[in-house]
Write a protein that holds these residues in place. Sequence first.
Motif, PDB file in Angstrom:
ATOM      1  N   ILE A 143       0.802  45.551  35.027  1.00 58.36           N
ATOM      2  CA  ILE A 143       1.834  45.590  33.998  1.00 58.36           C
ATOM      3  C   ILE A 143       1.128  45.345  32.672  1.00 58.36           C
ATOM      4  O   ILE A 143       0.418  44.349  32.515  1.00 58.36           O
ATOM      5  CB  ILE A 143       2.928  44.545  34.254  1.00 58.36           C
ATOM      6  CG1 ILE A 143       3.691  44.894  35.538  1.00 58.36           C
ATOM      7  CG2 ILE A 143       3.888  44.461  33.070  1.00 58.36           C
ATOM      8  CD1 ILE A 143       4.714  43.865  35.960  1.00 58.36           C
ATOM      9  N   LEU A 158       8.804  50.448  31.555  1.00 59.88           N
ATOM     10  CA  LEU A 158       9.775  49.386  31.833  1.00 59.88           C
ATOM     11  C   LEU A 158      10.647  49.073  30.633  1.00 59.88           C
ATOM     12  O   LEU A 158      11.818  48.720  30.789  1.00 59.88           O
ATOM     13  CB  LEU A 158       9.046  48.110  32.280  1.00 59.88           C
ATOM     14  CG  LEU A 158       8.128  48.238  33.505  1.00 59.88           C
ATOM     15  CD1 LEU A 158       7.483  46.900  33.812  1.00 59.88           C
ATOM     16  CD2 LEU A 158       8.899  48.763  34.714  1.00 59.88           C
ATOM     17  N   TYR A 273       4.769  48.789  30.461  1.00 57.99           N
ATOM     18  CA  TYR A 273       4.748  49.740  31.566  1.00 57.99           C
ATOM     19  C   TYR A 273       4.115  49.118  32.804  1.00 57.99           C
ATOM     20  O   TYR A 273       3.323  48.173  32.718  1.00 57.99           O
ATOM     21  CB  TYR A 273       4.014  51.020  31.176  1.00 57.99           C
ATOM     22  CG  TYR A 273       2.547  50.848  30.856  1.00 57.99           C
ATOM     23  CD1 TYR A 273       1.574  50.904  31.855  1.00 57.99           C
ATOM     24  CD2 TYR A 273       2.117  50.635  29.548  1.00 57.99           C
ATOM     25  CE1 TYR A 273       0.234  50.750  31.576  1.00 57.99           C
ATOM     26  CE2 TYR A 273       0.778  50.468  29.255  1.00 57.99           C
ATOM     27  CZ  TYR A 273      -0.163  50.532  30.262  1.00 57.99           C
ATOM     28  OH  TYR A 273      -1.499  50.363  29.980  1.00 57.99           O
ATOM     29  N   ALA A 290       9.961  47.420  39.948  1.00 58.94           N
ATOM     30  CA  ALA A 290       9.980  48.134  38.671  1.00 58.94           C
ATOM     31  C   ALA A 290      11.413  48.348  38.186  1.00 58.94           C
ATOM     32  O   ALA A 290      11.725  48.146  37.009  1.00 58.94           O
ATOM     33  CB  ALA A 290       9.250  49.463  38.806  1.00 58.94           C
ATOM     34  N   ARG A 294      13.166  46.847  34.743  1.00 54.87           N
ATOM     35  CA  ARG A 294      13.835  47.687  33.740  1.00 54.87           C
ATOM     36  C   ARG A 294      15.189  47.105  33.379  1.00 54.87           C
ATOM     37  O   ARG A 294      15.564  47.034  32.201  1.00 54.87           O
ATOM     38  CB  ARG A 294      14.005  49.112  34.279  1.00 54.87           C
ATOM     39  CG  ARG A 294      12.752  49.942  34.312  1.00 54.87           C
ATOM     40  CD  ARG A 294      13.092  51.406  34.543  1.00 54.87           C
ATOM     41  NE  ARG A 294      11.903  52.181  34.848  1.00 54.87           N
ATOM     42  CZ  ARG A 294      11.546  52.553  36.068  1.00 54.87           C
ATOM     43  NH1 ARG A 294      12.306  52.227  37.116  1.00 54.87           N
ATOM     44  NH2 ARG A 294      10.450  53.251  36.260  1.00 54.87           N
TER      45      ARG A 294
END
Length: 308
Positions: A143, A158, A273, A290, A294
């Motif tokens: 990440i 994200l 991301y 993920a 988000r």
Amino acid sequence: MMKLEGIAVFVAISEAGSISEAARRLRLSKSVASERLADLERELGAKLVHRTTRRLTLTEDGTAFLGRARRIIGDVEGAAADMAERRGAMVGPLRISAPVTFGRMHLGPALYPFLAAYPEIELTLDLDDRRVDASSGGFDAVIRHGPILDSRLMAWKLAPSRRVLCASPAYIAAHGAPATIEELAGHRGIFYTNRGVADWRFPRGPSGTTEADAIVVRGRLGLGLNNGDMIRDAAISGLGIALLPMFIAGPAMRSGDLVPVDIGMHPEDEFIYMAHPDGRNPSAKLRAMAEHLRRAFSAPPYWDYPLT
């Protein structure tokens, strides 16, 4: 033929330091654990553990066998996790790398509810501000904040991430506020060394995102640091102008410890991301994580602070 349960007992004993504690962890009786260890030693034709009244230690043969024993157990557990995921279960190990400041401020609080909902996921979170190699580092995903530089990674966005030029009121009072990009180049900068000298990039137009149409400002080096918390604190201390993501600068801007520096241009758009190695099929639990992140971060993200 060696039995897997004997190898599992041996690995547990090596980690626990006693047969009774290993048996407790494996939910076995002490007599069963002892018997399985003895069976394994007979099958190998070697003594693996020194037994004394006070403690257990590995023999030379035990130390030599331990590495392979751990790999055997890890492979079996990984295979079981893969089969469980095929049935839609969220179980097994997951290893993620993330930046220190973002991990502490935002990723941890977002992940804790996810882990509580799926208690059989065994997450290892490695916080490191350096750009790590997901493939060779053994990570399921990384990440990160910023542009995606490694073409071997497949990335999921994200959340959008704004960066803002900022400084302390004391610095502005002492040195003035630059109003143009040319004036900015003459000010003391606090730079993020993990990004290199080309970190301060400003597109010439609203869609300017390529090397050719972005202005790179290097400024005068006031301080180079490799951690976002320290860059923020140095800016608050009046040591120069910093370019910080809003997820770090937001609280200090709300309190007035930092103020925005408006040069009439905005830094390049960036993202939070999650990236995983190309060619590796991401697991169901990684995809679920993920999606959870988000929703937790939202778009625009909750940490954004209005500058006007």
